[in-house]
Scaffold this motif. Structure first.
Motif, PDB file in Angstrom:
ATOM      1  N   ARG A   1       0.809  -1.227   0.000  1.00 13.55           N
ATOM      2  CA  ARG A   1       0.000   0.000   0.000  1.00 13.55           C
ATOM      3  C   ARG A   1       0.836   1.269   0.000  1.00 13.55           C
ATOM      4  O   ARG A   1       0.307   2.358   0.234  1.00 13.55           O
ATOM      5  CB  ARG A   1      -0.973   0.022   1.188  1.00 13.55           C
ATOM      6  CG  ARG A   1      -1.906  -1.141   1.240  1.00 13.55           C
ATOM      7  CD  ARG A   1      -3.253  -0.854   1.853  1.00 13.55           C
ATOM      8  NE  ARG A   1      -3.194  -0.013   3.032  1.00 13.55           N
ATOM      9  CZ  ARG A   1      -3.903   1.109   3.170  1.00 13.55           C
ATOM     10  NH1 ARG A   1      -4.696   1.520   2.220  1.00 13.55           N
ATOM     11  NH2 ARG A   1      -3.797   1.809   4.287  1.00 13.55           N
ATOM     12  N   LYS A   2       2.097   1.174  -0.305  1.00 17.38           N
ATOM     13  CA  LYS A   2       2.930   2.374  -0.290  1.00 17.38           C
ATOM     14  C   LYS A   2       2.889   3.140  -1.603  1.00 17.38           C
ATOM     15  O   LYS A   2       3.460   4.232  -1.704  1.00 17.38           O
ATOM     16  CB  LYS A   2       4.364   2.006   0.074  1.00 17.38           C
ATOM     17  CG  LYS A   2       4.507   1.507   1.496  1.00 17.38           C
ATOM     18  CD  LYS A   2       5.950   1.267   1.878  1.00 17.38           C
ATOM     19  CE  LYS A   2       6.040   0.858   3.356  1.00 17.38           C
ATOM     20  NZ  LYS A   2       7.446   0.676   3.783  1.00 17.38           N
ATOM     21  N   SER A   3       2.262   2.599  -2.583  1.00 18.24           N
ATOM     22  CA  SER A   3       2.107   3.327  -3.844  1.00 18.24           C
ATOM     23  C   SER A   3       0.885   2.811  -4.588  1.00 18.24           C
ATOM     24  O   SER A   3       0.356   1.741  -4.273  1.00 18.24           O
ATOM     25  CB  SER A   3       3.347   3.189  -4.734  1.00 18.24           C
ATOM     26  OG  SER A   3       3.508   1.855  -5.141  1.00 18.24           O
ATOM     27  N   SER A   4       0.447   3.610  -5.543  1.00 16.57           N
ATOM     28  CA  SER A   4      -0.704   3.208  -6.343  1.00 16.57           C
ATOM     29  C   SER A   4      -0.569   3.815  -7.740  1.00 16.57           C
ATOM     30  O   SER A   4       0.249   4.717  -7.968  1.00 16.57           O
ATOM     31  CB  SER A   4      -2.018   3.641  -5.693  1.00 16.57           C
ATOM     32  OG  SER A   4      -2.074   5.053  -5.554  1.00 16.57           O
ATOM     33  N   THR A   5      -1.367   3.307  -8.648  1.00 15.67           N
ATOM     34  CA  THR A   5      -1.386   3.805 -10.023  1.00 15.67           C
ATOM     35  C   THR A   5      -2.822   3.959 -10.479  1.00 15.67           C
ATOM     36  O   THR A   5      -3.634   3.035 -10.325  1.00 15.67           O
ATOM     37  CB  THR A   5      -0.662   2.844 -10.980  1.00 15.67           C
ATOM     38  OG1 THR A   5       0.691   2.679 -10.555  1.00 15.67           O
ATOM     39  CG2 THR A   5      -0.664   3.388 -12.407  1.00 15.67           C
ATOM     40  N   LEU A   6      -3.114   5.120 -11.004  1.00 18.48           N
ATOM     41  CA  LEU A   6      -4.416   5.352 -11.628  1.00 18.48           C
ATOM     42  C   LEU A   6      -4.264   5.078 -13.113  1.00 18.48           C
ATOM     43  O   LEU A   6      -3.336   5.589 -13.750  1.00 18.48           O
ATOM     44  CB  LEU A   6      -4.872   6.791 -11.416  1.00 18.48           C
ATOM     45  CG  LEU A   6      -6.203   7.153 -12.060  1.00 18.48           C
ATOM     46  CD1 LEU A   6      -7.363   6.527 -11.274  1.00 18.48           C
ATOM     47  CD2 LEU A   6      -6.382   8.661 -12.169  1.00 18.48           C
ATOM     48  N   ILE A   7      -5.154   4.289 -13.666  1.00 18.56           N
ATOM     49  CA  ILE A   7      -5.072   3.954 -15.079  1.00 18.56           C
ATOM     50  C   ILE A   7      -6.325   4.453 -15.806  1.00 18.56           C
ATOM     51  O   ILE A   7      -7.445   4.085 -15.437  1.00 18.56           O
ATOM     52  CB  ILE A   7      -4.941   2.427 -15.281  1.00 18.56           C
ATOM     53  CG1 ILE A   7      -3.689   1.911 -14.579  1.00 18.56           C
ATOM     54  CG2 ILE A   7      -4.889   2.089 -16.779  1.00 18.56           C
ATOM     55  CD1 ILE A   7      -3.560   0.400 -14.580  1.00 18.56           C
ATOM     56  N   LEU A   8      -6.090   5.295 -16.796  1.00 17.96           N
ATOM     57  CA  LEU A   8      -7.155   5.671 -17.714  1.00 17.96           C
ATOM     58  C   LEU A   8      -6.946   4.814 -18.951  1.00 17.96           C
ATOM     59  O   LEU A   8      -5.975   5.009 -19.681  1.00 17.96           O
ATOM     60  CB  LEU A   8      -7.070   7.152 -18.071  1.00 17.96           C
ATOM     61  CG  LEU A   8      -7.014   8.145 -16.909  1.00 17.96           C
ATOM     62  CD1 LEU A   8      -6.907   9.567 -17.445  1.00 17.96           C
ATOM     63  CD2 LEU A   8      -8.222   7.999 -16.019  1.00 17.96           C
ATOM     64  N   PRO A   9      -7.806   3.843 -19.226  1.00 15.84           N
ATOM     65  CA  PRO A   9      -7.489   2.824 -20.228  1.00 15.84           C
ATOM     66  C   PRO A   9      -7.349   3.346 -21.662  1.00 15.84           C
ATOM     67  O   PRO A   9      -6.505   2.863 -22.407  1.00 15.84           O
ATOM     68  CB  PRO A   9      -8.646   1.829 -20.099  1.00 15.84           C
ATOM     69  CG  PRO A   9      -9.730   2.562 -19.410  1.00 15.84           C
ATOM     70  CD  PRO A   9      -9.080   3.593 -18.561  1.00 15.84           C
ATOM     71  N   HIS A  10      -8.136   4.306 -22.025  1.00 13.01           N
ATOM     72  CA  HIS A  10      -8.071   4.861 -23.385  1.00 13.01           C
ATOM     73  C   HIS A  10      -8.207   6.374 -23.275  1.00 13.01           C
ATOM     74  O   HIS A  10      -9.308   6.917 -23.338  1.00 13.01           O
ATOM     75  CB  HIS A  10      -9.189   4.285 -24.260  1.00 13.01           C
ATOM     76  CG  HIS A  10      -9.225   2.796 -24.309  1.00 13.01           C
ATOM     77  ND1 HIS A  10      -8.303   2.062 -25.025  1.00 13.01           N
ATOM     78  CD2 HIS A  10     -10.040   1.896 -23.710  1.00 13.01           C
ATOM     79  CE1 HIS A  10      -8.565   0.774 -24.866  1.00 13.01           C
ATOM     80  NE2 HIS A  10      -9.606   0.636 -24.080  1.00 13.01           N
ATOM     81  N   ALA A  11      -7.092   7.036 -23.088  1.00 12.08           N
ATOM     82  CA  ALA A  11      -7.134   8.477 -22.828  1.00 12.08           C
ATOM     83  C   ALA A  11      -7.672   9.256 -24.032  1.00 12.08           C
ATOM     84  O   ALA A  11      -7.359   8.945 -25.193  1.00 12.08           O
ATOM     85  CB  ALA A  11      -5.742   8.971 -22.469  1.00 12.08           C
TER      86      ALA A  11
END
Lengths: 110, 117
Positions: free
Chosen positions: A68-78
């Motif tokens: 839980r020390k990092s995370s990533t937000l993913i926008l699949p098709h920007a």
């Protein structure tokens, strides 16, 4: 006093996935990871939040590392309309206020 | 999601006058609302927490006599910038917790841009 670190800016090609990282190495066990974005001259828009499991909704996916020390937000098709400042925030779910760091300015290019 | 609305979206006033900005939760009741200020190219800074039926709680460095907050009902909070000066020119944004209290997310208004001449 933001508890997160994000790159100041990122570029992404239209139609490709945008992966926005966030470091929150001092996150506590009861703190959630929230993502908001702010398009120029508008109020912030809620995107997604999670505690420890990965989350997905119609806007994005949130991947949280096992520690839980990092995370990533993913926008699949920007798309071009995804150009905005993206804020990663950690806070307990029962906490009232929300404090913003500097965020990442994502520019989606044609 | 829950809807928060601000009015006016833009206001221009002369130095020394007072300006009131309204924040409404349109489809839910909000016992707590929050006011933020954002200067150009900067992030949002929390100014104060507005509690329905009681006095607001101000962040350090924010003058409570200059930024008057009233939260008289569960759907309306107002921010009054008193004796405005050019340095008060900013983007003011309010937020409120959504209708489902245990989900935690806050919903934000569209913001109000104040320009003091």
């Amino acid at each position: 006093d933001a508890k997160t670190t994000q790159p100041p800016s990122m570029d992404c090609a239209e139609g490709r996935a945008a992966n926005l990282p966030c470091n929150h190495s001092t996150i506590s066990g009861n703190e959630y990871v929230y993502w908001y974005r702010q398009i120029h001259s508008q109020g912030p828009q809620y995107i997604i939040h999670g505690l420890k499991n990965n989350e997905t909704n119609e806007m994005a996916s949130l991947i949280i590392t096992e520690d839980r020390k990092s995370s990533t937000l993913i926008l699949p098709h920007a798309t071009l309309r995804d150009t905005a400042v993206y804020y990663c925030i950690v806070r307990p779910n029962n906490n009232n206020d929300m404090r913003f760091g500097a965020g990442t300015r994502l520019t989606v290019k044609p | 999601g829950a809807v928060v609305s601000q009015h006016p979206s833009r206001v221009i006033c002369k130095s020394g006058t007072s300006v009131k900005i309204e924040c409404r939760s349109l489809d839910f009741q909000a016992t707590t609302m929050f006011w933020y200020r954002q200067f150009p190219k900067q992030s949002l800074m929390l100014m104060a927490t507005s509690n329905e039926g009681s006095k607001a709680t101000y962040e350090q460095g924010v003058e409570k006599d200059k930024f008057l907050i009233n939260h008289a009902s569960l759907t309306l909070s107002t921010l009054t910038v008193t004796s405005a000066h050019p340095e008060d020119s900013s983007f003011y944004i309010c937020s409120a917790r959504g209708g489902h209290a245990n989900t935690g997310e806050l919903f934000f208004g569209e913001g109000s841009r104040l320009t003091v001449l």
